[in-house]
Design an enzyme around this catalytic site. Structure first.
Site, PDB file in Angstrom:
ATOM      1  N   LYS A 150      22.126 -32.295 -23.055  1.00 33.25           N
ATOM      2  CA  LYS A 150      21.219 -31.809 -21.993  1.00 33.25           C
ATOM      3  C   LYS A 150      21.819 -30.578 -21.305  1.00 33.25           C
ATOM      4  CE  LYS A 150      21.342 -33.782 -17.668  1.00 33.25           C
ATOM      5  NZ  LYS A 150      21.495 -32.821 -16.580  1.00 33.25           N
ATOM      6  N   ASN A 151      23.096 -30.681 -20.912  1.00 32.07           N
ATOM      7  CA  ASN A 151      23.694 -29.621 -20.108  1.00 32.07           C
ATOM      8  C   ASN A 151      24.092 -28.389 -20.921  1.00 32.07           C
ATOM      9  OD1 ASN A 151      23.207 -30.986 -17.781  1.00 32.07           O
ATOM     10  ND2 ASN A 151      25.282 -31.830 -17.575  1.00 32.07           N
TER      11      ASN A 151
ATOM     12  N   ARG B 123      15.189 -38.183 -17.372  1.00 31.24           N
ATOM     13  CA  ARG B 123      15.597 -36.789 -17.180  1.00 31.24           C
ATOM     14  C   ARG B 123      16.694 -36.409 -18.166  1.00 31.24           C
ATOM     15  NH1 ARG B 123      16.838 -34.789 -11.314  1.00 31.24           N
ATOM     16  NH2 ARG B 123      17.389 -33.063 -12.675  1.00 31.24           N
TER      17      ARG B 123
HETATM   18  N1  EPU Z   1      30.125 -26.305  -5.523  1.00 32.68           N
HETATM   19  C1  EPU Z   1      30.153 -25.575  -4.357  1.00 32.68           C
HETATM   20  N2  EPU Z   1      29.431 -24.408  -4.316  1.00 32.68           N
HETATM   21  C2  EPU Z   1      28.679 -23.982  -5.370  1.00 32.68           C
HETATM   22  C3  EPU Z   1      28.666 -24.744  -6.569  1.00 32.68           C
HETATM   23  C4  EPU Z   1      29.405 -25.904  -6.601  1.00 32.68           C
HETATM   24  O1  EPU Z   1      30.797 -25.937  -3.392  1.00 32.68           O
HETATM   25  O2  EPU Z   1      28.062 -22.929  -5.255  1.00 32.68           O
HETATM   26  C5  EPU Z   1      30.899 -27.564  -5.579  1.00 32.68           C
HETATM   27  C6  EPU Z   1      30.005 -28.781  -5.835  1.00 32.68           C
HETATM   28  O3  EPU Z   1      29.419 -29.244  -4.643  1.00 32.68           O
HETATM   29  C7  EPU Z   1      30.983 -29.745  -6.442  1.00 32.68           C
HETATM   30  C8  EPU Z   1      31.946 -28.839  -7.224  1.00 32.68           C
HETATM   31  O4  EPU Z   1      31.744 -27.527  -6.711  1.00 32.68           O
HETATM   32  O5  EPU Z   1      31.682 -30.408  -5.447  1.00 32.68           O
HETATM   33  C9  EPU Z   1      31.747 -28.827  -8.706  1.00 32.68           C
HETATM   34  O6  EPU Z   1      30.397 -28.696  -9.022  1.00 32.68           O
HETATM   35  P1  EPU Z   1      29.892 -27.874 -10.277  1.00 32.68           P
HETATM   36  O7  EPU Z   1      29.390 -26.556  -9.809  1.00 32.68           O
HETATM   37  O8  EPU Z   1      30.921 -27.863 -11.353  1.00 32.68           O
HETATM   38  O9  EPU Z   1      28.679 -28.784 -10.742  1.00 32.68           O
HETATM   39  P2  EPU Z   1      27.363 -28.244 -11.367  1.00 32.68           P
HETATM   40  O10 EPU Z   1      27.656 -27.054 -12.181  1.00 32.68           O
HETATM   41  O11 EPU Z   1      26.294 -28.168 -10.329  1.00 32.68           O
HETATM   42  C10 EPU Z   1      27.440 -29.482 -13.652  1.00 32.68           C
HETATM   43  C11 EPU Z   1      26.575 -30.471 -14.369  1.00 32.68           C
HETATM   44  C12 EPU Z   1      26.654 -31.805 -13.664  1.00 32.68           C
HETATM   45  C13 EPU Z   1      28.104 -32.269 -13.686  1.00 32.68           C
HETATM   46  C14 EPU Z   1      29.006 -31.200 -13.045  1.00 32.68           C
HETATM   47  C15 EPU Z   1      30.476 -31.508 -13.156  1.00 32.68           C
HETATM   48  C16 EPU Z   1      24.765 -29.154 -15.291  1.00 32.68           C
HETATM   49  C17 EPU Z   1      23.325 -28.801 -15.242  1.00 32.68           C
HETATM   50  N3  EPU Z   1      25.189 -29.986 -14.361  1.00 32.68           N
HETATM   51  O12 EPU Z   1      26.951 -29.434 -12.318  1.00 32.68           O
HETATM   52  O13 EPU Z   1      25.850 -32.706 -14.404  1.00 32.68           O
HETATM   53  O14 EPU Z   1      28.220 -33.465 -12.989  1.00 32.68           O
HETATM   54  O15 EPU Z   1      28.783 -29.928 -13.679  1.00 32.68           O
HETATM   55  O16 EPU Z   1      30.855 -31.553 -14.495  1.00 32.68           O
HETATM   56  O17 EPU Z   1      25.482 -28.716 -16.181  1.00 32.68           O
HETATM   57  C18 EPU Z   1      24.351 -34.460 -14.736  1.00 32.68           C
HETATM   58  O18 EPU Z   1      24.165 -34.011 -15.886  1.00 32.68           O
HETATM   59  O19 EPU Z   1      23.945 -35.587 -14.354  1.00 32.68           O
HETATM   60  C19 EPU Z   1      25.077 -33.643 -13.781  1.00 32.68           C
HETATM   61  C20 EPU Z   1      25.024 -33.854 -12.467  1.00 32.68           C
END
Ligand code: EPU
Length: 433
Positions: A26-27, A410
């Site tokens: 998915k991701n 989802r």
């Molecule tokens: N963060 C910030 N500011 C930002 C972005 C992130 O403070 O602008 C913080 C977040 O709040 C979190 C940390 O940085 O505490 C890490 O978050 P990250 O940005 O890595 O998460 P993400 O990119 O939003 C993706 C996956 C998630 C997965 C995380 C961690 C996708 C679409 N989503 O999220 O997947 O948990 O990386 O590996 O790729 C899921 O598939 O269920 C899911 C939630």
């Protein structure tokens, strides 16, 4: 229509058996869909999972005027030069990955308008890393009427040096894609290293991008022209979270299970923990096999502490299934969720099923096991906790009804059909409680 999953629990017996195949990630698919905006010609993604988030992303792209054709499990996406760059509010608010699409759109068209993205409620989920990143590329941002308006100064972005304050998975992917059409060189430091990032970079490089270092903490991108597939199709990597979830389900409920079409190297940390706790696991290039699991069902396991961490550490997306596993392990385990602050709330439902779980704070729970679980009605709070409930209901004694199956849909395709093939009594129903 509200749907639920009905599951008749196995009372802790390891009765499941057979083979299950992992879908593409998915991701990774969602990011490849957003990347299609960087292309001059049609992008064809094959073996795309039939899941809600993919449909939503297709809807979001379509709404901009991007042509998305669905043929069986293939998606063909064409971005013409005259599309809109105003992301639809309603769709974006239901999809976190809408923020990722902003990068390629801004890079190609020089302006984007979008609302704060939605997605699973697992924490604050700010977008400051994205906004700061776009500004480094020379974009100007205004925030008005709940929408962000971003414009590239002079109509074109310029290569940037970006150091991420902390690792961000989608942030890394977004800045990497933004850099592909920006003028000059971009350097990204303290990048996330998840396999989906390297998969995306490999695809873009095959089609004319110049990205080095993806999968490591420093990525360099030399900006250039629109990309071209020249007819090459792309199949993204297998879903490591699906792989890990099936592995945990197998460790708890199967005497023999073969997980096909996966990459064992992407779930090495989980395999290591499960092996240490006594599960017999064999791996081949694209398979994971659990054997004679029934024979060790009375063995005393040892407790394990788990701390979620960026790849290759223990994935936050497998934390909830792992907690279910630890309720069945002898001893005390501590689980520390370091990435998201709202991702342990589902444990109160596990406690209602009979698990001995104490929440220390928003980030830590202690689990004492083993405890028998009893089936009950549960509400799926997000997709990963939803699947953890499926696993808990499978281990439990008695029947469970999992509401809000929409969340599970989802990220997991036809979960009931696939698990029923292993011998689980699981059906989808319109009944909710
Ligand atoms: N963060 C910030 N500011 C930002 C972005 C992130 O403070 O602008 C913080 C977040 O709040 C979190 C940390 O940085 O505490 C890490 O978050 P990250 O940005 O890595 O998460 P993400 O990119 O939003 C993706 C996956 C998630 C997965 C995380 C961690 C996708 C679409 N989503 O999220 O997947 O948990 O990386 O590996 O790729 C899921 O598939 O269920 C899911 C939630």
């Amino acid at each position: 229509m509200q749907e639920s999953l009905f599951i008749r629990g196995l009372s802790g017996e390891k009765k499941l058996r057979g083979e299950i195949s992992v879908n593409t990630a998915k991701n990774a698919v969602l990011k490849a869909m957003t990347a299609s905006v960087l292309f001059e010609d049609e992008v064809t993604l094959i073996d795309v999972p039939n899941i809600e988030d993919v449909h939503r992303m297709a809807e979001l792209l379509n709404n901009l005027g991007v042509e998305v054709k669905e043929e069986g499990r293939s998606l063909s996406i064409t971005t013409k030069p005259d599309i809109s760059t105003n992301l639809n509010t309603e769709i974006s608010e239901r999809l976190r990955t809408s923020i990722v699409l902003v990068g390629p759109l801004l890079s190609r068209f020089g302006n984007v308008s979008f609302p704060h993205p939605g997605g699973c409620v697992i924490g604050a989920r700010p977008i400051d890393f994205f906004l700061e990143g776009f500004e480094k590329f020379g974009a100007e941002i205004t925030h008005d009427n709940d929408r962000y308006e971003i414009k590239a100064k002079g109509g074109k972005l310029k290569g940037a040096d970006i150091f991420f304050k902390s690792q961000t998975h989608t942030g890394t992917e977004t800045m990497m894609m933004t850099a592909v059409l920006a003028d000059g060189k971009t350097t990204l430091k303290n990048c996330a290293t998840e396999p989906e990032i390297k998969d995306l970079a490999d695809f873009l490089n095959l089609c004319g991008a110049n990205i080095t270092g993806a999968g490591t903490s420093t990525i360099e991108i030399e900006g250039g022209d629109l990309l071209r597939t020249n007819g090459k199709e792309h199949r993204v990597i297998p879903d490591r979270i699906e792989t890990g979830s099936f592995l945990i389900l197998g460790a708890l409920c199967a005497d023999e299970l073969t997980i096909n079409n996966c990459n064992p190297a992407h779930v090495e940390v989980l395999i290591e923990i499960l092996r240490r706790s006594g599960v017999s696991i064999q791996t081949e290039v694209d398979k994971i096999i659990i054997k004679n699991n029934g024979a060790i069902k009375n063995k005393s396991f040892t407790s394990t502490d788990v701390k979620t961490h960026e790849y290759p550490g223990f994935p936050t997306d497998l934390q909830a299934p792992m907690v279910v596993y630890l309720t069945q392990v002898t001893g005390e385990s501590l689980v520390h969720e370091t990435i998201f602050e709202g991702r342990l709330n589902y444990t109160t439902d596990l406690a209602r099923m009979g698990a001995d779980i104490t929440m220390w704070d928003a980030h830590r729970v202690e689990i004492k096991g083993p405890t028998p679980l009893t089936g009950r009605t549960l509400g799926s709070p997000d997709l990963r906790a939803g699947l953890a409930f499926v696993i808990a209901a499978s281990v439990a004694k008695g029947n469970s009804l999992i509401n809000n199956v929409y969340y599970i849909d989802r990220g997991y395709e036809h979960i009931e059909t696939r698990l029923a093939k292993l011998g689980l009594d699981i059906t989808r129903t319109n009944r909710t409680e």
